[in-house]
Enzyme design. Structure first.
Site, short mmCIF file in Angstrom:
data_model
loop_
_atom_site.label_atom_id
_atom_site.label_comp_id
_atom_site.label_asym_id
_atom_site.label_seq_id
_atom_site.Cartn_x
_atom_site.Cartn_y
_atom_site.Cartn_z
N PRO A 242 -26.46 33.68 24.42
CA PRO A 242 -26.65 33.98 25.84
C PRO A 242 -26.78 32.71 26.66
O PRO A 242 -27.06 31.63 26.13
CB PRO A 242 -27.97 34.79 25.85
CG PRO A 242 -28.18 35.23 24.44
CD PRO A 242 -27.54 34.20 23.57
N GLY A 244 -28.31 29.81 28.81
CA GLY A 244 -29.63 29.19 28.89
C GLY A 244 -30.33 28.98 27.58
O GLY A 244 -31.49 28.56 27.57
N THR A 248 -25.34 23.68 25.39
CA THR A 248 -24.90 22.38 25.92
C THR A 248 -25.92 21.29 25.60
O THR A 248 -25.55 20.14 25.35
CB THR A 248 -24.69 22.50 27.43
OG1 THR A 248 -23.78 23.57 27.70
CG2 THR A 248 -24.11 21.22 28.00
N HIS A 463 -47.79 54.54 42.23
CA HIS A 463 -46.55 54.42 41.47
C HIS A 463 -46.72 53.46 40.29
O HIS A 463 -46.42 53.81 39.14
CB HIS A 463 -45.43 53.93 42.40
CG HIS A 463 -44.10 53.81 41.73
ND1 HIS A 463 -43.11 54.75 41.85
CD2 HIS A 463 -43.59 52.83 40.93
CE1 HIS A 463 -42.06 54.38 41.14
NE2 HIS A 463 -42.32 53.21 40.58
N GLU A 464 -47.21 52.26 40.57
CA GLU A 464 -47.41 51.29 39.48
C GLU A 464 -48.52 51.75 38.54
O GLU A 464 -48.45 51.52 37.33
CB GLU A 464 -47.74 49.91 40.06
CG GLU A 464 -46.66 49.34 40.96
CD GLU A 464 -45.32 49.23 40.27
OE1 GLU A 464 -45.29 49.09 39.03
OE2 GLU A 464 -44.29 49.28 40.97
N ASP A 539 -36.26 52.81 38.13
CA ASP A 539 -36.83 53.40 36.91
C ASP A 539 -35.91 54.49 36.35
O ASP A 539 -35.70 54.57 35.14
CB ASP A 539 -38.21 54.00 37.23
CG ASP A 539 -39.15 52.99 37.83
OD1 ASP A 539 -39.07 51.81 37.44
OD2 ASP A 539 -39.97 53.36 38.69
#
Length: 756
Positions: A242, A244, A248, A463-464, A539
């Protein structure tokens, strides 16, 4: 004996030294002018500029050397009729008459001199001829038009010069501003051992890839160690993973450690708009690399030139395919004696041409994945070097809180922490700065300018809280580590559910739990406000993707079975990445849709039931979020200490008719060792008397869930009823339907549910 000042030296050396010193002085005008002229001559624009100057000189010369001045036709005829003309010359074809006057012709204050000319049109030709005959001229000549060599040269060379300058400019743009003929040369940058920038000690978290590349370095440093056993140096090493993860960076470390010339180039540098340029650059690169005793060539993003052939519109005439063919020949063609090792990096190994991946070209293919917890700690220590870190900062805990982070993410975390500390005029980087940096990397910067009204804050808090409470009540979900209702990035709030350890696979029960707590936010809005908002769209999308993969990819549906539905990605133009082809019938597609719908409904019902059973804790959590806006792991654990957890999920079989078995798995050697240690530490127990097995218990039907009894208000009764008043009575909700396989995208390294 010295020579008096001002007198010449007997052998004449003194003046010679003065002249030599004067010539070697870099500050003298003579030396500066020579350097300027040399720089000017070597400039890529010198020759076209000189040509333009010469052509302009010719044009100016032809303009300023005009022998006569033009007058009107009537004036010229009047001069002829007044006998003021000494001689005349008619140029046939140009319809021009040149007059040599006896005296200067003046018009006002303007003196035209003794040479003038005028032009006439064809109908007035007879009038001009009669004026000539009556003018009593000393000489009269009819002359055909003769174009001068200078004019012909200018008219011929000017278009060629303009085309040449345009071609020069285009080639300079293609070739990066260098000379015209260098556009087919390699664009690789050459590094030698005198310019090391990164060492293997600067790379952490990718131990396997590091070991493979260290062996490549040993191949180059001590080839006899391997050749005496008949081993051959690998032709190429492919690093894939992936973005990152440090591909390199590993190549830079090889450049710093190799001790041989290192050539670095990007895959996109090979292909240009002109046919054959890519193949020419490949030949030039390997020609230059083979001129060294040993060399390493690093091609970054090789998928730009190494994509599978025969895909797309270009066919065999595609310039990219010609470049790839030349690369294949250079790596392992007829000339097999090569001292060049090719290292390539890509994050799309699936689109590379099979001929490029075969042994003999890329003998080693090394996956560079996101680091584990120990690797993340090592990476954090590398990037923390040189930064003033507070003694209270535990990088091991930071590594534990950042599952799934790549090396680039961790470097960004430490850099953001340093920037935040500098913004606050701090001297050391503390836990607060690192915590904020992690949030910024995961969810974006905090949106302090986004001010929500009290109702929206309350909806976000519930909600959270619904996400967090459902996750805490399930048996196979990771712990909730953070909840916030502060807007950040595109989200109005988010809940972090982080595993304690790194996970590399996900079970079916864990996927079901992921879907359930993903639907917890929508369920909380329905229970409390009876009017859901759009904040659950993300969600629902995540839960739907998880359910679809469970049914079509993971074989976790008893109705569909262990079948992989949907083909591989098609490759219309780019060698991959196209839409997935459907290779099953419409009837099967209808079953898939029904199974996905059933999984989502079951997850929604399960979340709904959990929140009903723990409504008092949901209200307490929402109140704490409205008061503090952000809750950390210890505060969340205190609120959730009385959560009513769901029972363990039933055993699942992909086919109900298969024979059931309850035989447990064998214990691992580490588990047996721990049990042995415990038995040695525990005191000897008295022998137990065997007891007859009890009769099987009768199954008692479970009564439907009853509403919770009223509870004392959390605050005074005058506060908002959704938070402060006692828990309200709700009608009984049926238990979740019959257990079905459900899905959630396997989040191996933690989950984050956002409302935004």
């Amino acid at each position: 004996m010295g020579v008096p000042a001002g007198m010449p030296h007997p052998n004449g050396l003194q003046p010679q030294r003065k002249d030599k010193a004067l010539a070697q002085n870099p500050n003298t005008p003579q030396k500066g002018s020579e350097a300027f002229l040399k720089k000017l001559i070597h400039s890529s624009w010198f020759f076209p500029g000189a040509a333009i100057v010469v052509m302009l000189g010719f044009l100016m010369a032809s303009f300023f050397t005009q022998p006569s001045r033009q007058v009107d036709t009537n004036v010229g005829l009047q001069l002829l009729n007044d006998h003021q003309v000494k001689s005349a010359k008619i140029y046939d074809g140009d319809q021009r008459v040149e007059l040599q006057l006896k005296d200067d012709y003046k018009k006002g204050n303007d003196n035209y001199g003794k040479s003038v000319r005028f032009y006439y049109v064809q109908p007035r030709g007879d009038e001009v001829a009669k004026a000539m005959e009556s003018a009593e001229l000393e000489s009269y000549t009819d002359q055909p038009v003769e174009h001068s060599f200078l004019g012909s040269l200018v008219s011929l060379l000017l278009p060629i010069l303009l085309f040449g300058v345009l071609f020069w400019f285009l080639m300079g743009r293609v070739g990066g501003g260098s000379s015209v003929m260098s556009f087919s040369k390699s664009r690789a940058k050459k590094f030698t051992k005198d310019k090391p920038e990164v060492r293997f000690s600067d790379v952490a978290g990718v131990d396997e890839a590091l070991a493979e590349l260290e062996e490549v370095r040993e191949f180059l440093a001590e080839p006899e160690k391997f050749t005496r056993l008949g081993a051959k140096i690998p032709k190429g090493v492919l690093l894939y993973g992936p973005p990152g993860t440090g591909k390199t960076l590993l190549a830079k470390a090889v450049a710093g450690e190799a001790g041989v010339p290192f050539y670095s180039i990007s895959g996109s540098d090979f292909v240009e708009m002109f046919v054959g340029v890519g193949a020419s650059r490949v030949r030039d690169l390997f020609k230059e690399a083979k001129s060294d005793p040993a060399a390493i060539v690093f091609v970054d993003e090789i998928d730009a030139v190494g994509r599978r052939r025969g895909v797309g519109m270009g066919g065999g005439n595609d310039e990219r395919e010609q470049t790839l063919n030349q690369l294949l020949v250079e790596m392992d063609g007829f000339d097999g004696n090569s001292n060049v090792i090719v290292i390539a990096a890509t994050n799309r190994p699936d689109v590379l041409d099979p001929a490029l991946l075969r042994p003999g070209r890329f003998d080693r293919q090394i996956g560079v994945d996101a680091p584990d917890m120990q690797g993340r700690e090592h990476i954090l220590r590398v990037h923390a070097a040189g930064k003033p870190i507070a003694n209270t900062v535990d990088l091991a805990q930071v590594a534990k809180r950042t599952p799934g982070f790549t090396g680039a993410d961790l470097a960004n975390v430490m850099n953001e922490a340093a920037l935040l500390t500098a913004r606050d005029n701090g001297n050391v980087i503390d836990d607060r700065a690192i915590d904020e940096a992690i949030d910024r990397v995961m969810a974006g910067p905090q949106r302090s300018s986004r001010i929500m009204n009290e109702h929206e804050r309350k909806v976000t808090a519930y909600h959270e809280g619904g996400h967090a409470l459902v996750a805490a009540a399930l048996r196979n979900s990771a712990p909730v580590t953070k909840i916030t209702i502060l807007p950040r990035g595109r989200a109005l709030g988010y809940t972090m559910v982080m595993p304690q350890d790194d996970k590399y696979s996900t079970t079916r029960h864990e996927l079901l739990d992921q879907m359930a707590y993903a639907m917890g936010g929508r369920a909380a809005e329905e229970i409390v406000f009876h009017d859901p908002s759009t904040g659950a769209s993300n969600d629902i999308q995540k839960a739907t993707d998880t359910a679809r993969k469970m049914v079509t990819d993971y074989g976790m549906s008893a109705v569909i079975g262990s079948v992989k539905l949907g083909g591989e990605d098609t490759e219309p133009f780019l060698g991959g990445g196209g839409a997935s082809a459907r290779n099953y019938s419409d009837a099967t597609a209808a079953k898939v849709d029904a199974e996905i719908r059933a999984l989502l409904e079951q997850a929604h019902d399960e979340a709904f039931q959990i929140l009903l059973e723990n409504r008092d804790i949901l209200d307490r959590l929402a109140f704490a979020l409205l008061e503090k806006e952000t809750l950390l792991e210890n505060e969340i654990a205190e609120i959730f200490k009385d959560v009513r957890k769901r029972p363990e999920r039933e055993h699942w079989y992909s086919k109900p008719t298969r024979e059931r078995t309850d035989i447990p798995p064998v214990k691992a050697p580490s588990e047996l060792a721990k049990e042995a240690e415990k038995s040695e530490e525990a005191p000897a127990e008295a022998p137990t008397v065997p007891v007859a097995p009890a009769a099987p218990a009768q199954q008692v039907p479970v009564a439907p869930t009853q509403p919770l009894p009223p509870q004392a208000p959390l605050t005074d009764p005058d506060a908002d009823p959704t938070v402060a008043m006692p828990t309200q009575q709700y009608p009984n909700y049926p238990a979740p339907p019959e257990h079905r396989p459900e899905n959630g995208t396997p989040n191996q390294n933690g989950a984050e549910n956002e409302r935004g």
